[in-house]
Design a protein around this motif. Sequence first.
Motif, PDB file in Angstrom:
ATOM      1  N   VAL A   2       0.872  -1.173   0.000  1.00 41.13           N
ATOM      2  CA  VAL A   2       0.000   0.000   0.000  1.00 41.13           C
ATOM      3  C   VAL A   2       0.905   1.217   0.000  1.00 41.13           C
ATOM      4  N   ASP A  17      -1.600   3.083  10.236  1.00 45.91           N
ATOM      5  CA  ASP A  17      -2.447   2.577   9.162  1.00 45.91           C
ATOM      6  C   ASP A  17      -2.180   1.091   8.910  1.00 45.91           C
ATOM      7  N   LEU A  18      -0.916   0.719   8.856  1.00 42.73           N
ATOM      8  CA  LEU A  18      -0.528  -0.667   8.629  1.00 42.73           C
ATOM      9  C   LEU A  18      -1.128  -1.572   9.703  1.00 42.73           C
ATOM     10  N   GLN A  45      -3.529  -0.995  11.961  1.00 39.12           N
ATOM     11  CA  GLN A  45      -4.989  -0.928  12.024  1.00 39.12           C
ATOM     12  C   GLN A  45      -5.616  -1.751  10.897  1.00 39.12           C
ATOM     13  N   THR A  46      -5.094  -1.605   9.689  1.00 41.38           N
ATOM     14  CA  THR A  46      -5.629  -2.329   8.542  1.00 41.38           C
ATOM     15  C   THR A  46      -5.463  -3.833   8.703  1.00 41.38           C
ATOM     16  N   LEU A  47      -4.279  -4.268   9.118  1.00 41.71           N
ATOM     17  CA  LEU A  47      -4.029  -5.706   9.237  1.00 41.71           C
ATOM     18  C   LEU A  47      -4.765  -6.316  10.427  1.00 41.71           C
ATOM     19  N   LYS A  78      -7.736  -5.307  11.384  1.00 48.65           N
ATOM     20  CA  LYS A  78      -9.101  -5.452  10.864  1.00 48.65           C
ATOM     21  C   LYS A  78      -9.205  -6.665   9.938  1.00 48.65           C
ATOM     22  N   LEU A  79      -8.187  -6.891   9.118  1.00 48.83           N
ATOM     23  CA  LEU A  79      -8.188  -8.041   8.224  1.00 48.83           C
ATOM     24  C   LEU A  79      -8.259  -9.347   9.004  1.00 48.83           C
ATOM     25  N   HIS A  89     -11.516  -9.807  10.748  1.00 49.61           N
ATOM     26  CA  HIS A  89     -12.556 -10.174   9.785  1.00 49.61           C
ATOM     27  C   HIS A  89     -12.501 -11.676   9.477  1.00 49.61           C
ATOM     28  N   CYS A 121       5.186  -7.828   8.162  1.00 49.37           N
ATOM     29  CA  CYS A 121       4.870  -6.581   7.465  1.00 49.37           C
ATOM     30  C   CYS A 121       5.897  -5.515   7.828  1.00 49.37           C
TER      31      CYS A 121
END
Length: 161
Positions: free
Chosen positions: A4, A48-49, A51-53, A55-56, A59, A97
């Motif tokens: 990203v 961002d990294l 938080q996004t991962l 959430k992934l 999920h 990551c």
Amino acid sequence: MTDVEFADNFLFAGMKDGESLQLFEQSSRSAYKQETHTMEAMKLIEFDLKQTLTKLVTHIFGDGLDIRWVDCYFPFTHPSFEMEINFHGEWLEVLGCGVMEQQLVNSAGAQDRIGWAFGLGLERLAMILYDIPDIRLFWSEDERFLKQFRVSDINQNVKFQ
């Protein structure tokens, strides 16, 4: 691996005085950032990294996961992290990551951007989804293991036995 990327006008958009913030500077490399990135950019990218991962993974596996981040080393990112989740009382690494090395981003022709990348361990995700206790079973040719995953309906609930 997936990546990203952000330009400064996107990363700092909506922030008070965001137009005065910069992605790049020339300073020294530290455990927290590359020599080419500002600390403000690094903090936002890392947030961002993670938080996004998070959430992934939430999920995929649902709420209530016990997640921790571990500092580590990967050759194409800095800083770098591993995400671990608590699986049957033990910490299991599920992905790696980090913030992409700026030289790599520059060589792709995106000198005005900063980005992060991650890679998932698919075997580790399958271990959790199917309750498989040992990663070495994935390289097994043992029919007792393999036949459990030959199903006629892809939506069938499968658990390792």
